[in-house]
Design a protein around this motif. Sequence first.
Motif, mmCIF file in Angstrom:
data_model
loop_
_atom_site.group_PDB
_atom_site.id
_atom_site.type_symbol
_atom_site.label_atom_id
_atom_site.label_comp_id
_atom_site.label_asym_id
_atom_site.label_seq_id
_atom_site.Cartn_x
_atom_site.Cartn_y
_atom_site.Cartn_z
ATOM 1 N N THR A 124 -6.109 6.023 0.609
ATOM 2 C CA THR A 124 -6.266 5.928 2.064
ATOM 3 C C THR A 124 -4.925 5.926 2.770
ATOM 4 O OG1 THR A 124 -8.329 4.701 1.819
ATOM 5 C CG2 THR A 124 -7.203 4.539 3.948
ATOM 6 N N SER A 125 -3.968 5.148 2.265
ATOM 7 C CA SER A 125 -2.707 4.967 2.983
ATOM 8 C C SER A 125 -1.839 6.226 2.998
ATOM 9 C CB SER A 125 -1.912 3.799 2.382
ATOM 10 O OG SER A 125 -1.555 4.068 1.036
ATOM 11 N N VAL A 126 -1.801 6.985 1.896
ATOM 12 C CA VAL A 126 -0.931 8.152 1.844
ATOM 13 C C VAL A 126 -1.419 9.287 2.739
ATOM 14 C CG1 VAL A 126 -0.021 9.959 0.333
ATOM 15 C CG2 VAL A 126 0.101 7.578 -0.377
ATOM 16 N N PRO A 127 -2.701 9.669 2.701
ATOM 17 C CA PRO A 127 -3.156 10.708 3.649
ATOM 18 C C PRO A 127 -2.971 10.302 5.103
ATOM 19 C CG PRO A 127 -4.736 10.452 1.872
ATOM 20 C CD PRO A 127 -3.748 9.327 1.730
ATOM 21 N N ASN A 135 0.799 -1.218 0.000
ATOM 22 C CA ASN A 135 0.000 0.000 0.000
ATOM 23 C C ASN A 135 0.836 1.273 0.000
ATOM 24 O OD1 ASN A 135 -2.418 -1.448 0.085
ATOM 25 N ND2 ASN A 135 -2.350 -1.593 2.311
ATOM 26 N N LEU A 136 2.154 1.155 0.073
ATOM 27 C CA LEU A 136 3.036 2.319 0.083
ATOM 28 C C LEU A 136 4.230 2.073 -0.832
ATOM 29 C CD1 LEU A 136 3.127 3.360 3.864
ATOM 30 C CD2 LEU A 136 2.224 4.720 1.971
ATOM 31 N N PRO A 137 4.850 3.137 -1.336
ATOM 32 C CA PRO A 137 6.017 2.963 -2.189
ATOM 33 C C PRO A 137 7.166 2.263 -1.464
ATOM 34 C CG PRO A 137 5.172 5.204 -2.348
ATOM 35 C CD PRO A 137 4.450 4.549 -1.213
ATOM 36 N N THR A 138 7.942 1.515 -2.196
ATOM 37 C CA THR A 138 9.130 0.867 -1.653
ATOM 38 C C THR A 138 10.244 1.876 -1.391
ATOM 39 O OG1 THR A 138 8.568 -1.144 -2.856
ATOM 40 C CG2 THR A 138 10.840 -0.934 -2.103
ATOM 41 N N PHE A 139 10.310 2.914 -2.207
ATOM 42 C CA PHE A 139 11.402 3.885 -2.182
ATOM 43 C C PHE A 139 10.783 5.276 -2.233
ATOM 44 C CE2 PHE A 139 15.018 5.557 -5.187
ATOM 45 C CZ PHE A 139 15.459 6.421 -4.191
ATOM 46 N N VAL A 140 11.050 6.085 -1.209
ATOM 47 C CA VAL A 140 10.478 7.429 -1.100
ATOM 48 C C VAL A 140 11.601 8.444 -0.948
ATOM 49 C CG1 VAL A 140 9.149 8.980 0.394
ATOM 50 C CG2 VAL A 140 8.245 6.717 -0.175
ATOM 51 N N ALA A 176 -4.346 -3.921 -12.014
ATOM 52 C CA ALA A 176 -3.736 -3.847 -10.681
ATOM 53 C C ALA A 176 -3.375 -2.411 -10.306
ATOM 54 C CB ALA A 176 -2.490 -4.734 -10.626
ATOM 55 N N GLN A 177 -2.946 -1.600 -11.291
ATOM 56 C CA GLN A 177 -2.598 -0.206 -11.017
ATOM 57 C C GLN A 177 -3.787 0.570 -10.480
ATOM 58 O OE1 GLN A 177 -0.956 0.942 -14.865
ATOM 59 N NE2 GLN A 177 0.953 1.471 -13.831
ATOM 60 N N TYR A 178 -4.914 0.403 -11.130
ATOM 61 C CA TYR A 178 -6.098 1.121 -10.687
ATOM 62 C C TYR A 178 -6.473 0.725 -9.259
ATOM 63 C CZ TYR A 178 -7.210 3.095 -15.285
ATOM 64 O OH TYR A 178 -7.190 3.823 -16.452
ATOM 65 N N GLU A 179 -6.385 -0.558 -8.969
ATOM 66 C CA GLU A 179 -6.738 -1.015 -7.629
ATOM 67 C C GLU A 179 -5.760 -0.473 -6.581
ATOM 68 O OE1 GLU A 179 -9.507 -2.579 -6.658
ATOM 69 O OE2 GLU A 179 -10.088 -2.257 -8.751
ATOM 70 N N MET A 180 -4.485 -0.443 -6.926
ATOM 71 C CA MET A 180 -3.503 0.066 -5.982
ATOM 72 C C MET A 180 -3.673 1.564 -5.741
ATOM 73 S SD MET A 180 -1.371 -1.093 -3.969
ATOM 74 C CE MET A 180 -1.422 -2.716 -4.713
ATOM 75 N N ALA A 181 -4.027 2.288 -6.786
ATOM 76 C CA ALA A 181 -4.288 3.714 -6.634
ATOM 77 C C ALA A 181 -5.420 3.949 -5.650
ATOM 78 C CB ALA A 181 -4.637 4.329 -7.988
#
Length: 480
Positions: free
Chosen positions: A282-285, A184-189, A272-277
Amino acid sequence: MDPITERQLLINRRYFFGKSATGIGMAALATLLGEELFGEEVPAQLTQIAPKAKRVIYLFQNGAPSHVELFDHKPELAKRHGQAVPDSLLAGKRFSTMTGNASGKKLLAPLEPFHARGRSGATVSELMPYTAGIADELCFVKSMFTEQVNHAPAINFFLSGNQLPGRPSIGAWLSYGLGSLNQNLPTFVAMTSVNPATTCGQIFYDFYWGSGFLPSRHQGVKLHPGTDPVLYLTNPAGVSPALRRNMLDGIARLNQRKLEESGDPEVATRIAQYEMAYRMQTSVPELADISGEPKEVLDMYGPDVHKPGTYARNCLLARRLIERGTRFVQLMHAGWDQHKSLTTELYSQCKDTDQPSAALVKDLKMRGLLDDTLVIWGGEFGRTPFIQGDLNDRPNWGRDHHPYAFTVWMAGGGVKAGYTHGETDELGFNVAKDGVHVHDFQATLLHLLGIDHEKLTYKFQGRHYRLTDVHGHVVKAVLS
């Protein structure tokens, strides 16, 4: 379907990402996709080293902090203040064009006193009181050296193993080699900050967190300050979550039909991209909302933690990211390039970074995360022991770039706590003992994560590339 067309459909996923994942938001979504869909073939022997760390927070100080001002105590430098630098130290050396020929330059004493700190006795300047307070948690490497004398090539050399843009950065290599810890979050930020009052003109180039020739899903996702940390993720005005869900379901049905018709694996990717978006909405905010953090934790990071985009806020977000499964956080703070501002801007840089950096280490330890999280603090090179400017004009004292010896520190993640590795000479000019090249540093970082740096490779244009190129040795003395 004819065999040629079928083969093209099956092998073009890298082309798809290289051409279509051009936005930061798209990169964020791509990096979250399951490894079963997009995993490249990585050598199995990568995991044969027992990892000490699972995650990395790299506190990169753009512009090069002065080692002789902060961590590398040289009493002889203070004694010889105002004397000419010995010509014997300058033979074969090159400096930036701002210095040119260094012959006759005057040695400059540190601005503030040093003291031995903690049980380890590590020397830290009074400019860094909070870092001094965690000296027994730190592993100082005081014998770093590099090959580049200007900022962008030197930064890129540290972060990608090459002075020229185009190679994958460390975080991209780790995303490629180790994959995600949280779907649910990027691997590299990546996050950036700068004191608005600084006169140092350091620029944050996107290639500092780029994926180079690796698939673009491995590039760092830059988090922006404010209400929209990942661009293009938020629903447009007037679009409710229910409406978005309905739209995604409709798009998924259309894509599923296309998948059944063509057999193109990239259609499955799109689904899968659409679902992850949708999940990232929710996860980013939630990640960016620090209102639930205890007051004592916020106070520990200092007053700037309440200001989005500051180094202090980014340090707190770094902890929240790795706590939720992000593997590599690259936090970059510009403004350390004190060519004529040692007596002013060096103080403000230390004030910006000292308390939050120490708080991050303490916060991780309190939460039981420091043991398997490697924290790194350092810049691209050091500063010259001699002055840049007029010794009689104290308000404009400065130091030029110095690649021949400098200091970084590390904490947690399998390195020795309360340990100092390597030495410089009596003036802090050259490495005198146990030198650590940039490629050695990179090899050691990968080793701590359980990776043999010689085996993490990627074939590009007929050659197998790696982060450490054809160099690098693990610095075993710093391993706990």
